[in-house]
Design a protein around this motif. Structure first.
Motif, PDB file in Angstrom:
ATOM      1  N   SER A 191       0.822  -1.204   0.000  1.00  0.00           N
ATOM      2  CA  SER A 191       0.000   0.000   0.000  1.00  0.00           C
ATOM      3  C   SER A 191       0.857   1.255   0.000  1.00  0.00           C
ATOM      4  O   SER A 191       2.078   1.208   0.155  1.00  0.00           O
ATOM      5  N   VAL A 193       0.575   5.124   1.813  1.00  0.00           N
ATOM      6  CA  VAL A 193      -0.135   6.031   2.720  1.00  0.00           C
ATOM      7  C   VAL A 193       0.286   7.443   2.373  1.00  0.00           C
ATOM      8  O   VAL A 193       1.473   7.714   2.214  1.00  0.00           O
ATOM      9  N   VAL A 216      -5.189   5.933   2.245  1.00  0.00           N
ATOM     10  CA  VAL A 216      -4.408   4.734   1.942  1.00  0.00           C
ATOM     11  C   VAL A 216      -4.898   4.164   0.612  1.00  0.00           C
ATOM     12  O   VAL A 216      -6.089   4.171   0.319  1.00  0.00           O
ATOM     13  N   SER A 232      -0.723  -2.342   5.012  1.00  0.00           N
ATOM     14  CA  SER A 232      -1.548  -1.436   5.822  1.00  0.00           C
ATOM     15  C   SER A 232      -2.858  -2.143   6.142  1.00  0.00           C
ATOM     16  O   SER A 232      -3.265  -3.058   5.420  1.00  0.00           O
ATOM     17  N   LEU A 248      -6.084   3.521  11.145  1.00  0.00           N
ATOM     18  CA  LEU A 248      -5.239   3.117  10.018  1.00  0.00           C
ATOM     19  C   LEU A 248      -3.888   2.693  10.593  1.00  0.00           C
ATOM     20  O   LEU A 248      -3.198   3.489  11.230  1.00  0.00           O
ATOM     21  N   SER A 250      -0.171   0.953   9.604  1.00  0.00           N
ATOM     22  CA  SER A 250       0.638   0.698   8.419  1.00  0.00           C
ATOM     23  C   SER A 250       2.100   0.634   8.802  1.00  0.00           C
ATOM     24  O   SER A 250       2.558   1.370   9.678  1.00  0.00           O
TER      25      SER A 250
END
Lengths: 386, 197
Positions: A191, A193, A216, A232, A248, A250
């Motif tokens: 992912s 962010v 994200v 994430s 969230l 991550s």
């Protein structure tokens, strides 16, 4: 003469040399195809899809379905293992004349079994230390885990860890030690962010913590050897009294985020999977020498200090290329170092079956030697008596 | 079955108690001459922005943030974000920045041709520039960005905004990078120095 029973025919088929030949040809195919696939998929995904699988699957690009098109490494290896065991039982009874062949087959069976055990039981991780830093855990860079940490005392923490495989199922997990459940609303194996821009319509990733100010996006899995996924997850904390909101988490963020419930504070973090040890490894000094006038490394080594509180053991060890530290079932190899030459990266391998390939090769070698000696003896003896 | 159990047993929720990292009195004291790197101090830096940059809200990810305004309502922002290593390769990040202004990604071989030498905190670093069209606004947009790994943290320095304004701010941005310095970490047990953007 009685016709062979169904069981006899099955055993004969399983013990046949033809099955061995077919398995070896299929194994060649798997290795060839799997090696080529590493260009597109990268080493780790290719290993998983070609060698650590019963079947190799194929499907059109962007299609949701895939069909098995070729046997995978586990299937070929498994059938070969059964084939060798059946052949050993049916065709190579343990007699003095066939001792060599018998040993060679036992060696091959051990080799295959050892490989399977290594695959199932071995752990590979890395230990990154700056000079002076000590750690009692190593990290698996290609696996993630969600850790919920609560202070248990002045210098201890209670930790509840949810592994990546469970996170990827995106379901509700209620560990017994926690007074709340963790509902994984979204998991991204790789992912990005970012901070939301005024122009972007994407809403904030979460209602609590850093996720209130971040978005994200899922990315394709990293395939190159020098890149790694950045996982994430968006998780919702559910208590008997209702939801506390979403967070969230991550590896991109790194920093733990706080959650308060019933006057107790918990830290949530998504981090590389940790393997703890009952001892600390501390980097005392890292040395990196280059050939004069060049940037070519001549020698690099890590002087580490092992300290174990339960036994009082304290000693320093020098780790360098081809001179790993073997301790408590783990092997620490010199793997890399920080660009400023003040930090080291050690590869930590735990493989309970690391001796099996050596034993297997010794058995195969001894078996072939004995069988050759038996034949040679018979040949020489026949000539003398002729 | 035993093998299957051994393989799958590692995929369950685990609960355990561990000593907190860097506990007092453990591990043993360092030999003399070694600095204490065990204290997990928060990343911090000092820098001197140009006078016409306005300090902006840092949020939770940034340690420094500035807003730059130009004529005809043009806007740009400058951010300094520390992330734990590896935070992606240089190629990943350059292509991410290019994607943010609607440009296609480049291959590893093309990377060297895009890098412009700059100095950050007295060390040589590389600046990447991407000029394109913002996919959301349709306006010409530009990004100037550099990254520098240090002590397990990758520092991202980035200016993004309207293309003409960013082009005019390139020299101040490069000069700003030169002013960056990293303060010595505070001794263990004391709070780290506050970032001074």
């Amino acid at each position: 003469m009685m016709p062979p029973s169904f069981l006899d025919r099955v055993v004969r088929f399983l013990a046949s040399i033809r099955l061995t030949a077919v398995c070896l040809v299929l194994a060649l195919g798997v290795v060839f195809w799997g090696t080529l696939a590493q260009v597109e998929m990268g080493l780790y995904r290719a290993q998983h899809e070609f060698f650590r699988s019963l079947f190799i699957y194929w499907g059109p690009a962007r299609a949701a379905w895939r069909i098995p098109v070729f046997p995978g490494g586990y299937l070929v290896g498994g059938v070969l293992l059964v084939n060798l065991i059946a052949a050993l039982g049916k065709r190579f009874a343990l007699t003095p004349k066939r001792l060599g062949l018998w040993l060679a087959h036992v060696g091959l069976i051990l080799l295959l079994l050892g490989q399977l055990l290594s695959d199932l039981l071995s752990q590979e991780s890395t230990l990154h230390l700056r000079e002076g830093q000590a750690r009692n855990y190593s990290e698996a860079e290609r696996e993630t885990e969600l850790a919920v940490v609560e202070a248990a005392g002045a210098d201890t923490d209670n930790v509840v860890v949810i592994p990546q495989r469970l996170l990827a199922q995106e379901k509700t997990i209620a560990p017994g030690r926690l007074p709340f459940a963790v509902r994984v609303r979204k998991f991204f194996a790789n992912s990005e962010v970012a901070e939301p821009t005024a122009a972007a319509a994407q809403p904030a990733a979460a209602t609590q913590g850093i996720g209130r100010h971040a978005i994200v996006r899922g990315l394709a899995r990293a395939t190159a050897m020098n890149t790694r996924d950045v996982p994430s997850a968006v998780v919702e904390i559910e208590t008997p009294q209702g939801s506390l909101g979403t967070w969230l988490l991550s590896e991109f963020i790194g920093e733990p985020q706080s959650l308060v419930w019933s006057n107790r504070t918990y830290q949530l973090t998504l981090r590389p999977r940790r393997y703890y040890t009952p001892y600390h490894v501390q980097l005392v000094r890292f040395q990196h020498e280059v050939y004069p006038g060049t940037d070519i490394p001549r020698h690099f080594s890590s002087r580490v200090r092992l300290s174990r509180a339960d036994t009082g053991e304290q000693r320093e060890v020098l780790i360098y290329m081809n001179n790993p530290l073997r301790y408590a079932g783990a092997t620490y190899y010199q793997s890399g170092f920080d660009p400023d030459n003040h930090g080291t990266i050690l590869q930590v391998v735990r493989n309970p079956s690391w001796l099996t390939p050596y034993l297997a090769c010794a058995l195969v070698g001894a078996g072939l030697l004995i069988q050759f000696a038996i034949h040679l003896w018979g040949f020489v003896f026949k000539r003398r008596t002729a | 079955m035993a093998l299957a159990w051994a393989g799958c047993g590692r995929e369950q929720v685990q609960e355990y108690q561990v000593a907190r990292e860097s506990p007092p009195g453990q591990p043993p004291a360092l030999p003399s001459g070694h600095s204490d790197m065990t204290a997990a101090a928060a990343p911090a830096l000092d820098c001197k922005p140009p006078s016409d940059w306005q300090e902006a809200d840092r949020g939770q990810m940034r340690v420094a943030s500035f807003r730059v305004s130009g004529g005809e309502g043009q806007q740009a922002e400058v951010s300094v974000i520390p992330l734990p290593e590896p935070a992606g390769t240089v190629l990943d990040n350059v292509n991410r920045w290019r994607g943010q202004v609607g440009l296609a990604g480049v291959a590893e071989a093309e990377l060297a041709g895009l890098a412009q030498p700059v100095e950050i905190a007295g060390q040589a670093a590389k600046l990447y520039e991407a000029v394109g069209v913002h996919p959301d606004t349709g306006k010409r947009a530009s990004i100037l960005a550099a990254m520098m790994p240090r002590d397990g943290v990758v520092w991202f320095f980035k200016m993004s905004g309207d293309a003409d304004l960013v082009a005019g701010q390139k020299r101040p941005f490069v000069e700003f990078l030169k002013t960056v310095s990293f303060p010595e970490r505070a001794p263990a047990g004391q709070p780290g120095a506050a970032p001074a953007p």
